[in-house]
Design an enzyme around this catalytic site. Structure first.
Site, PDB file in Angstrom:
ATOM      1  N   THR A  94       0.648  -1.697   0.481  1.00  0.00           N
ATOM      2  CA  THR A  94      -0.085   0.163   0.028  1.00  0.00           C
ATOM      3  C   THR A  94       1.084   0.925  -0.113  1.00  0.00           C
ATOM      4  O   THR A  94       1.851   1.243   0.390  1.00  0.00           O
ATOM      5  CB  THR A  94      -0.867  -0.206   1.087  1.00  0.00           C
ATOM      6  OG1 THR A  94      -1.751  -1.237   1.306  1.00  0.00           O
ATOM      7  CG2 THR A  94      -2.034   1.266   1.414  1.00  0.00           C
ATOM      8  N   SER A 104      -6.265   0.851  -3.275  1.00  0.00           N
ATOM      9  CA  SER A 104      -6.942  -0.162  -3.617  1.00  0.00           C
ATOM     10  C   SER A 104      -6.347  -0.822  -4.541  1.00  0.00           C
ATOM     11  O   SER A 104      -6.341  -1.624  -5.882  1.00  0.00           O
ATOM     12  CB  SER A 104      -8.633  -0.142  -3.563  1.00  0.00           C
ATOM     13  OG  SER A 104      -9.273   0.277  -2.424  1.00  0.00           O
ATOM     14  N   GLY A 159       2.349  -2.583   9.034  1.00  0.00           N
ATOM     15  CA  GLY A 159       3.084  -3.207   9.520  1.00  0.00           C
ATOM     16  C   GLY A 159       4.150  -4.347  10.083  1.00  0.00           C
ATOM     17  O   GLY A 159       5.101  -4.170   8.674  1.00  0.00           O
ATOM     18  N   ARG A 177     -28.079 -10.571  33.570  1.00  0.00           N
ATOM     19  CA  ARG A 177     -28.782  -8.965  34.177  1.00  0.00           C
ATOM     20  C   ARG A 177     -29.949  -9.130  34.363  1.00  0.00           C
ATOM     21  O   ARG A 177     -30.786  -9.126  32.925  1.00  0.00           O
ATOM     22  CB  ARG A 177     -27.689  -7.556  33.059  1.00  0.00           C
ATOM     23  CG  ARG A 177     -28.203  -6.784  33.404  1.00  0.00           C
ATOM     24  CD  ARG A 177     -27.510  -5.259  34.571  1.00  0.00           C
ATOM     25  NE  ARG A 177     -27.942  -4.325  34.525  1.00  0.00           N
ATOM     26  CZ  ARG A 177     -27.390  -3.424  35.413  1.00  0.00           C
ATOM     27  NH1 ARG A 177     -26.317  -3.970  35.889  1.00  0.00           N
ATOM     28  NH2 ARG A 177     -27.855  -1.882  35.394  1.00  0.00           N
ATOM     29  N   GLY A 185     -23.804   0.590  30.145  1.00  0.00           N
ATOM     30  CA  GLY A 185     -22.307   1.811  30.472  1.00  0.00           C
ATOM     31  C   GLY A 185     -21.321   0.682  30.767  1.00  0.00           C
ATOM     32  O   GLY A 185     -19.691   1.626  30.516  1.00  0.00           O
ATOM     33  N   THR A 233     -11.925  -2.491   6.088  1.00  0.00           N
ATOM     34  CA  THR A 233     -10.762  -1.412   5.261  1.00  0.00           C
ATOM     35  C   THR A 233      -9.394  -2.383   4.658  1.00  0.00           C
ATOM     36  O   THR A 233      -9.302  -2.085   3.621  1.00  0.00           O
ATOM     37  CB  THR A 233     -10.191  -0.109   5.600  1.00  0.00           C
ATOM     38  OG1 THR A 233     -11.386   0.345   6.033  1.00  0.00           O
ATOM     39  CG2 THR A 233      -9.594   0.242   4.768  1.00  0.00           C
ATOM     40  N   GLU A 269      -7.112  -5.439   3.717  1.00  0.00           N
ATOM     41  CA  GLU A 269      -7.005  -6.576   2.720  1.00  0.00           C
ATOM     42  C   GLU A 269      -7.931  -6.815   2.195  1.00  0.00           C
ATOM     43  O   GLU A 269      -8.628  -7.396   1.585  1.00  0.00           O
ATOM     44  CB  GLU A 269      -7.144  -7.553   3.417  1.00  0.00           C
ATOM     45  CG  GLU A 269      -6.156  -8.103   4.327  1.00  0.00           C
ATOM     46  CD  GLU A 269      -5.027  -8.674   3.131  1.00  0.00           C
ATOM     47  OE1 GLU A 269      -5.002  -9.168   2.514  1.00  0.00           O
ATOM     48  OE2 GLU A 269      -3.306  -8.539   3.401  1.00  0.00           O
ATOM     49  N   ASP A 278     -10.460  -2.710   0.743  1.00  0.00           N
ATOM     50  CA  ASP A 278     -12.022  -1.872   1.323  1.00  0.00           C
ATOM     51  C   ASP A 278     -13.135  -2.764   0.851  1.00  0.00           C
ATOM     52  O   ASP A 278     -12.969  -3.504  -0.179  1.00  0.00           O
ATOM     53  CB  ASP A 278     -11.715  -0.501   0.449  1.00  0.00           C
ATOM     54  CG  ASP A 278     -13.192  -0.420   0.546  1.00  0.00           C
ATOM     55  OD1 ASP A 278     -13.072   0.675   1.530  1.00  0.00           O
ATOM     56  OD2 ASP A 278     -14.019  -0.349  -0.129  1.00  0.00           O
TER      57      ASP A 278
END
Lengths: 652, 652
Positions: free
Chosen positions: B150, B156, B189, B321, B411, B432, B434, B436
């Protein structure tokens, strides 16, 4: 790009937008305070970087500092009476908060905690003695405080809070106690570090008798350290909002004087006699809670502000970034020239405008209710329902918009420097705080069920008392006639039962009739379902839980109708010209894309033929193509200061 | 809670699930490797806390350390040949990666970068000399590397990369250069810190002639410092994945020997003659890229794993809950007894099971293509399309599931300690990277348009060469007959045109027919639209961009059909019993809720009457009530280790 459907006889002329004029329309009567906030945001724009760069502790201090500095400009005190140093203008305080949402959201939320929740509780639940004691110092931010309502085991159900406040007539003090860990105060903003006082909601017990939830001013810290009997724990790292010091609080027999009770709606005499001008305990409770409605109005406005920021960045990126070449020269198109990209962003811009108009209405009602001469119970109820509903729709919209815009900006949208990381992480909790969205929509629906029955009978008790508790609706529903309801639905169609099959898709009356029909039909249908369940002698709770998806759908339909009406009204009030023409396009795009999104329902209920449903989708596409060249002006008109867009890789 | 519709004559018996048996069904042939990964995840579960506690630098080091330690267990090397220290089992390597997604996602993504992208490129694009030189050290993690594809200006569109690799015949070297900032390698990476080597994709230039994108092994660092000519910048803080050291790379005339070209598909002789067994440059390019398909299969599986974690936490919370009391005793219901809560979570559980089944199919195809004897071009193409499509649907599913589950946990879901903060921030970029998702779905649709035309003519060239470039579809579409297509659609209905109006909603053949009908109809419709545009002499790019929403819709419909088929097949292969009965319920719930979600389309295209559409919604509700008591077993069967659930406030 020519519209696919060129059969329309009238030639379409692209509106020319004067961005400043459109901003003036949007800012309305609160342009001055909004511009003050914009200036403040620009002045402190470095906070967006500091959120990444500073340690957690340092960032909290920085956020506090900014809140105090902004307070000094008068921005955050607009909602308080002038005699204590406030601005005396509730509407302006909401407008300021909405605008503040363009910036760092820790600053926003800490502002909300301090001035909206803590300050609001002192103002609305307290009396002169509390105002004189606390308002001047809290308006400047010198005195920081907490709004200690939520408990670990009790989020949405405030009436069931576990914290106890027992009156000790001998010492003329209240004794505040946390009986167990489920009753610890939780997620409380300003608690972990800065809060010196807290408004604590607790079950009042006087002379051995429980009087329900009341609010007390309780000291938390002295000289920076928790006072005896108060234990505080940091709530720890959160998904976002790192600049807000949320914490947990336990009270172990903390004694506060009798005067610590915020006694606007109820008091305890020195001798230990409970007194209140409101006899019914439920009604008293909801009257107290009702005064805090501005929190929901504020969060709704903040959600809309967040959506504006995300859409501004994504739109500017989409007219800058070029898709890859396709070999025939069309590769020079920018992202926003692609049909799918238009479909992703432009209806969201339209919906943001629509929500903005609806927020104007709610803010106006809030201002009237809190500034008006008398106490109009009906207006208060209407406001509470609207605020709850709009809070839900606006915050879900924000979450959806931020996600869509992040994806629409690709990998760069994932880098923290480009604003989306913070926007997403910080705003995520909006759907939960100030009332979980699903719970809020249930309140809205219960209100509708109850209100609606009132047209058939006198509903004074139910209308006021059970309005929010709501689950006693069966007594109402039993007596209503589903048949009458359906007749009423028909009356909604201005040209008779077939009118809407021929009306122009771009006729606002047609669009509104569709929204109204859906709401009324859902309401009648839900009432019938509940009645059937009750007739079968099933427990009300079980009946209600089984129709819960219908309840939520009804509430959504109701709020969306209000949003549509607000937007249509708003557009009509703007003088003819480019701005009105642009708003009119957006109003059509909002209404038709909302109808399109629910077209299955409209077809299922005989309100939309297959042909017309497809025609609506074509019209939405056409509207997207018309809005496309206006997109940048439309986002610029929101007036998000460029200093806070902070997306260097995306928009330079 | 009794089902509302009690008219069914056959009595429903709730299935009894043996959780271990269901896990065995799901784990399939890869139970051993999955259990190894589960053990490793439990061993290193502290990484989930460390992600919050460590500094950015320290956390990156910790993640590296864990990746290396996991590599030593054999977990991450399954995809490499045994002769270099790998496991020789591609399918197992994907299964391991899917399971690893239960844990910290920085560990996952760094594993993917190192072994999938970097290692995969060396393995699939290189030849023996590269394998011998690099595989043994990279499999252990001793040698860390990058996959530098990239660029800032080219996400892309890999064919348009700007980085140059010029062959210097005099020195027998390639000279790697970054011509401008748009061509800098971005989001890479392992680049910011650990990478010593990079596989760099660059435009090969030999003897003044451009040969398209090829891959080269280029040193990045020596002794921890960038080598001369290489400039590296940290990409900075991201929304999540803080343990992955993404960076940017610029090359300034970096010289690498001729042998640095990964020369499986093309080579340059010492004298500077370009040679390749594949003549067509497009075909060569896509063949090279095609070997990297495992990245998309891996990310799809990871998305499914993420969804499992979120749903496990939210389901366990929802049965624990209690909602607030309603005064009639029904307040003792837990969250999951509420209709809305069931609607929120249970169809997502069903869809996760469906995607799991589809992932099994794609993983199996990957394994066959990469382990099988010959080179079956058709199987490769099918695999590439499936991998692209499933990656899009699975990662969107993950994003949606994590958001819904976070909100469903209120929360507490916002606190970092409860897993959702990391899950959400870390997995957000899956949609996104590998590829989009929108771009991937366009590839899928273009493949369908091309394939589809091949039934009418010999499409050898188009089928292989233009398969992915795709935009030349007009030449295909021109020659196809829309009429014939619609006939073919009718043939899909096993009982004739009216069959589906009467077939049982729970008949899998009915459900599949609906998915198939939708896909074929969309395909025919899209082909017609494109043909019309081309007939009007409009540029192909403009035509395609205008129908882009139809393109995306078609691709989604296609992938969803594949998912449905995979799940139906999977259920049928399970022996009769409780597990099969439960899977069968899930399969119905998946299929009918997917049809329900698109019921507007089915009504618009004459495949669903209003009555039947409403019946489907009732059936979905009924299925939710049936799945409700099985929910905990169903999420437990995924086998997410309890050590990594990390939601102390939610599930203890």
């Amino acid at each position: 790009m020519a519209p696919e459907n060129t059969s329309a006889p009238t030639r379409y002329v692209r509106p020319e937008i004067d961005v400043a004029a459109l901003t003036a329309v949007l800012d309305g009567e609160y342009a001055v305070i909004r511009d003050l906030v914009r200036d403040n945001l620009t002045t402190y724009a470095s906070v967006l970087d500091e959120a990444d760069e500073l340690t957690a502790d340092a960032f909290r201090e920085r956020v506090r500092e900014i809140v105090v500095k902004m307070a000094a400009t008068g921005q955050t005190g607009m909602g308080f009476p002038a005699e204590y140093g406030g601005g005396g203008d509730v509407g302006a305080s909401i407008a300021a908060f909405e605008t503040l949402a363009f910036g760092d959201l820790s600053v926003l939320v800490k502002t909300g905690v301090q001035f909206g929740l803590f300050g609001g509780a002192i103002l609305h639940l307290g009396t002169r003695r509390h105002h004189e004691a606390h308002l001047p110092a809290l308006i400047t931010g010198e005195l920081m405080g907490c709004f200690a309502m939520t408990e670990t085991g009790h989020g949405s159900n405030v009436q069931a809070l576990g914290t106890l406040a027992r009156y000790d007539a001998a010492s003329r003090e209240f004794v505040i106690t946390t009986p167990d860990d489920q009753a610890r105060k939780d997620y409380i903003g300003n608690a972990a570090r800065h809060g010196e006082l807290a408004v604590v909601f607790a079950q009042l017990e006087v002379d051995g008798r429980s009087r329900g939830v009341h609010a007390f001013v309780v000291p938390l810290r002295a000289g920076g350290e928790p006072v005896p009997g108060v234990r505080i724990e940091d709530a720890g790292r959160k998904m976002g909002l790192g600049g807000v010091d949320n914490g947990r609080i336990w009270f172990d027999g903390v004694r506060v004087p009798r005067e610590a009770l915020l006694n606007r709606f109820a008091d305890v005499t020195p001798e230990g006699v409970y007194e209140s001008p409101i006899d019914d305990p439920d009604r008293r409770f909801f009257t107290m809670l009702g005064t805090l409605v501005q929190g929901r109005v504020s969060v709704a406005g903040a959600g809309i502000g967040v959506a504006k920021v995300a859409l501004t960045v994504a739109t500017k990126y989409a007219v800058r970034r070029r898709q890859f070449g396709d070999g025939d020269g069309s590769g020079e198109q920018v992202l926003l020239d692609y049909g799918m990209h238009q479909r992703r962003l432009l209806p969201l811009i339209a919906r943001t405008y629509a929500l903005h108009a609806a927020q104007d209405v709610v803010r106006g009602q809030l201002h009237e209710v809190f500034s008006g001469p008398g106490d109009d119970a009906r207006a208060r109820r209407r406001l509470e329902a609207r605020a709850a509903g709009l809070k839900a729709l606006a915050t879900w919209h924000a979450t959806r918009v931020v996600q869509e815009c992040r994806e629409a900006c690709g990998g760069a949208g994932y880098l923290a420097v480009n604003r989306f990381a913070a926007l997403k992480a910080d705003s995520d909790v909006f759907t939960t705080f100030e009332g979980d969205n699903h719970v809020l929509l249930q309140l809205v629906a219960k209100g509708l069920l109850t209100d609606h029955a009132s047209e058939f009978e006198d509903l004074d008790q139910l209308g006021t008392v059970r309005y929010v508790t709501g689950l006693a609706v069966e007594t109402v529903i039993e007596r209503t006639s589903a048949h009458k309801l359906l007749e009423r639905v028909r009356d909604l169609l201005p040209g008779g039962d077939d009118w809407d099959r021929e009306a122009g898709l771009l006729d606002p009356e047609y669009q509104l009739a569709m929204f109204r029909f859906r709401e009324e039909h859902m309401l009648a249908g839900l009432a019938r379902r509940i009645k059937r369940g009750i007739d079968q002698k099933r427990p009300a709770g079980a009946v209600f839980s089984q129709v819960q998806d219908h309840v939520i759908a009804l509430a959504r339909a109701h709020v969306e109708r209000l949003v549509a009406e607000a937007f249509v009204d708003r557009v009509r009030a703007v003088p003819q010209g480019g701005e009105r023409a642009a708003l009119s396009l957006l109003c059509d795009l909002f209404a038709l894309s909302a109808i399109e999104a629910d077209r299955a329902w409209f077809m299922e209920h005989g309100r939309l033929t297959v042909q017309r449903s497809k025609a609506i989708s074509r019209e939405v596409n056409d509207l997207c193509r018309k809005v496309r060249p206006l997109a940048v002006d439309l986002v610029d008109a929101w007036g998000v200061p460029s200093a806070v867009l902070r997306a260097p890789d995306l928009i330079g």
